[in-house]
Write a protein that holds these residues in place. Structure first.
Motif, PDB file in Angstrom:
ATOM      1  N   ALA A 142       0.829  -1.201   0.000  1.00 12.16           N
ATOM      2  CA  ALA A 142       0.000   0.000   0.000  1.00 12.16           C
ATOM      3  C   ALA A 142       0.866   1.254   0.000  1.00 12.16           C
ATOM      4  N   GLY A 143       1.904   1.233   0.809  1.00 11.14           N
ATOM      5  CA  GLY A 143       2.811   2.377   0.850  1.00 11.14           C
ATOM      6  C   GLY A 143       3.457   2.644  -0.496  1.00 11.14           C
ATOM      7  N   VAL A 144       3.876   1.577  -1.157  1.00  9.74           N
ATOM      8  CA  VAL A 144       4.502   1.717  -2.478  1.00  9.74           C
ATOM      9  C   VAL A 144       3.490   2.238  -3.498  1.00  9.74           C
ATOM     10  N   ALA A 145       2.261   1.744  -3.413  1.00  6.15           N
ATOM     11  CA  ALA A 145       1.236   2.106  -4.394  1.00  6.15           C
ATOM     12  C   ALA A 145       0.562   3.446  -4.101  1.00  6.15           C
ATOM     13  N   GLY A 146       0.795   3.997  -2.925  1.00  2.85           N
ATOM     14  CA  GLY A 146       0.151   5.256  -2.573  1.00  2.85           C
ATOM     15  C   GLY A 146      -1.242   5.081  -1.985  1.00  2.85           C
ATOM     16  N   LEU A 147      -1.528   3.888  -1.456  1.00  2.00           N
ATOM     17  CA  LEU A 147      -2.814   3.631  -0.800  1.00  2.00           C
ATOM     18  C   LEU A 147      -2.670   3.926   0.687  1.00  2.00           C
ATOM     19  N   SER A 148      -3.583   4.692   1.219  1.00  2.00           N
ATOM     20  CA  SER A 148      -3.566   5.038   2.634  1.00  2.00           C
ATOM     21  C   SER A 148      -3.648   3.784   3.497  1.00  2.00           C
ATOM     22  N   ALA A 149      -2.786   3.710   4.510  1.00  2.00           N
ATOM     23  CA  ALA A 149      -2.851   2.600   5.463  1.00  2.00           C
ATOM     24  C   ALA A 149      -4.181   2.606   6.205  1.00  2.00           C
ATOM     25  N   ALA A 150      -4.783   3.777   6.363  1.00  2.00           N
ATOM     26  CA  ALA A 150      -6.077   3.889   7.039  1.00  2.00           C
ATOM     27  C   ALA A 150      -7.196   3.241   6.218  1.00  2.00           C
ATOM     28  N   ILE A 151      -6.971   3.050   4.930  1.00  2.00           N
ATOM     29  CA  ILE A 151      -7.912   2.311   4.082  1.00  2.00           C
ATOM     30  C   ILE A 151      -7.481   0.848   4.012  1.00  2.00           C
ATOM     31  N   ALA A 152      -6.210   0.605   3.725  1.00  2.00           N
ATOM     32  CA  ALA A 152      -5.725  -0.759   3.477  1.00  2.00           C
ATOM     33  C   ALA A 152      -5.889  -1.666   4.694  1.00  2.00           C
ATOM     34  N   GLU A 153      -5.464  -1.214   5.852  1.00  2.00           N
ATOM     35  CA  GLU A 153      -5.436  -2.098   7.025  1.00  2.00           C
ATOM     36  C   GLU A 153      -6.825  -2.605   7.420  1.00  2.00           C
ATOM     37  N   PRO A 154      -7.831  -1.752   7.596  1.00  2.00           N
ATOM     38  CA  PRO A 154      -9.137  -2.302   7.979  1.00  2.00           C
ATOM     39  C   PRO A 154      -9.794  -3.114   6.865  1.00  2.00           C
ATOM     40  N   VAL A 155      -9.586  -2.725   5.625  1.00  2.00           N
ATOM     41  CA  VAL A 155     -10.169  -3.491   4.514  1.00  2.00           C
ATOM     42  C   VAL A 155      -9.598  -4.896   4.506  1.00  2.00           C
ATOM     43  N   TRP A 156      -8.279  -5.025   4.652  1.00  2.00           N
ATOM     44  CA  TRP A 156      -7.683  -6.369   4.610  1.00  2.00           C
ATOM     45  C   TRP A 156      -7.984  -7.166   5.864  1.00  2.00           C
ATOM     46  N   ARG A 157      -8.113  -6.517   7.010  1.00  2.00           N
ATOM     47  CA  ARG A 157      -8.512  -7.268   8.209  1.00  2.00           C
ATOM     48  C   ARG A 157      -9.889  -7.903   7.999  1.00  2.00           C
ATOM     49  N   VAL A 158     -10.829  -7.147   7.471  1.00  2.00           N
ATOM     50  CA  VAL A 158     -12.162  -7.688   7.198  1.00  2.00           C
ATOM     51  C   VAL A 158     -12.073  -8.761   6.122  1.00  2.00           C
ATOM     52  N   LEU A 159     -11.316  -8.516   5.060  1.00  2.00           N
ATOM     53  CA  LEU A 159     -11.177  -9.483   3.970  1.00  2.00           C
ATOM     54  C   LEU A 159     -10.613 -10.811   4.481  1.00  2.00           C
ATOM     55  N   VAL A 160      -9.553 -10.753   5.256  1.00  2.00           N
ATOM     56  CA  VAL A 160      -8.929 -11.977   5.769  1.00  2.00           C
ATOM     57  C   VAL A 160      -9.889 -12.707   6.711  1.00  2.00           C
ATOM     58  N   GLU A 161     -10.607 -11.976   7.541  1.00  2.00           N
ATOM     59  CA  GLU A 161     -11.567 -12.601   8.457  1.00  2.00           C
ATOM     60  C   GLU A 161     -12.702 -13.273   7.680  1.00  2.00           C
ATOM     61  N   ARG A 162     -13.236 -12.583   6.681  1.00  2.00           N
ATOM     62  CA  ARG A 162     -14.322 -13.164   5.873  1.00  2.00           C
ATOM     63  C   ARG A 162     -13.823 -14.361   5.083  1.00  2.00           C
ATOM     64  N   CYS A 163     -12.580 -14.316   4.631  1.00  2.00           N
ATOM     65  CA  CYS A 163     -12.020 -15.464   3.913  1.00  2.00           C
ATOM     66  C   CYS A 163     -11.864 -16.668   4.843  1.00  2.00           C
ATOM     67  N   ALA A 164     -11.473 -16.426   6.083  1.00  2.00           N
ATOM     68  CA  ALA A 164     -11.381 -17.521   7.057  1.00  2.00           C
ATOM     69  C   ALA A 164     -12.768 -18.103   7.316  1.00  2.00           C
ATOM     70  N   ASP A 165     -13.766 -17.240   7.460  1.00  2.00           N
ATOM     71  CA  ASP A 165     -15.143 -17.717   7.623  1.00  2.00           C
ATOM     72  C   ASP A 165     -15.563 -18.559   6.416  1.00  2.00           C
ATOM     73  N   HIS A 166     -15.214 -18.082   5.220  1.00  2.00           N
ATOM     74  CA  HIS A 166     -15.561 -18.803   3.990  1.00  2.00           C
ATOM     75  C   HIS A 166     -14.866 -20.165   3.953  1.00  2.00           C
ATOM     76  N   GLN A 167     -13.584 -20.207   4.307  1.00  2.00           N
ATOM     77  CA  GLN A 167     -12.862 -21.492   4.340  1.00  2.00           C
ATOM     78  C   GLN A 167     -13.553 -22.480   5.269  1.00  2.00           C
ATOM     79  N   ALA A 168     -13.866 -22.041   6.475  1.00  2.00           N
ATOM     80  CA  ALA A 168     -14.496 -22.936   7.451  1.00  2.00           C
ATOM     81  C   ALA A 168     -15.850 -23.425   6.946  1.00  2.00           C
ATOM     82  N   ALA A 169     -16.670 -22.519   6.422  1.00  2.00           N
ATOM     83  CA  ALA A 169     -17.985 -22.910   5.907  1.00  2.00           C
ATOM     84  C   ALA A 169     -17.843 -23.843   4.711  1.00  2.00           C
ATOM     85  N   TRP A 170     -16.888 -23.540   3.844  1.00  2.00           N
ATOM     86  CA  TRP A 170     -16.647 -24.362   2.658  1.00  2.00           C
ATOM     87  C   TRP A 170     -16.248 -25.783   3.077  1.00  2.00           C
TER      88      TRP A 170
END
Length: 112
Positions: free
Chosen positions: A61-89
Motif C-alpha cells: 500500500a505504501g509503495v502504491a500510494g494507498l492510505s494505510a487507514a484504508i488498506a489495514e481495515p479493509v484487509w482485516r475484514v477481507l482476511v476474516e471473511r475469507c477464514a469464515d468462507h474457508q471454514a464454511a466451505w
C-alpha cells in the motif's frame, strides 16, 4: 487540459470495481484451494499468517500510494471473511472416504 467530469470519473470507478471483484473472486478460489490443503475448519485461522499478510499489504500500500487507514481495515475484514468462507466451505464439503487418494468412489483402482 481539462479535468474529467463526474460521470467520466464514476465510469472509471465502476470499471475498476468490476476488476476488483474479478480479483477478489480469484482470491476466493485460492482460499478454497488452501482450505482443501488444510482439510479442517479448526485450522483455518492462523493469527501469525494474518499479521504477515497485513504487513505485506501495508508495505505494498505504501509503495502504491494507498492510505494505510484504508488498506489495514479493509484487509482485516477481507482476511476474516475469507477464514469464515474457508471454514464454511470445509463444513459443507462431504468428507472423502479414508481409503481413497483423491475422494473418488472406490479409490485408485475403482470406477473411472
Amino acid at each position: 487540459m481539462t479535468e474529467p467530469d463526474l460521470a467520466t470519473l464514476r465510469t472509471e470507478l465502476d470499471a475498476l470495481d468490476r476488476r476488483t471483484v474479478e480479483t477478489l473472486a480469484r482470491r476466493q478460489r485460492i482460499v478454497e484451494a488452501i482450505a482443501r490443503v488444510k482439510g479442517d475448519p479448526a485450522r483455518v485461522r492462523d493469527p501469525a499468517r494474518v499479521e504477515a499478510v497485513l504487513a505485506n499489504v501495508l508495505q505494498a500500500a505504501g509503495v502504491a500510494g494507498l492510505s494505510a487507514a484504508i488498506a489495514e481495515p479493509v484487509w482485516r475484514v477481507l482476511v476474516e471473511r475469507c477464514a469464515d468462507h474457508q471454514a464454511a466451505w470445509l463444513r459443507a464439503r462431504p468428507a472423502a472416504p479414508r481409503d481413497t487418494c483423491c475422494g473418488c468412489e472406490g479409490g485408485p483402482s475403482g470406477p473411472g
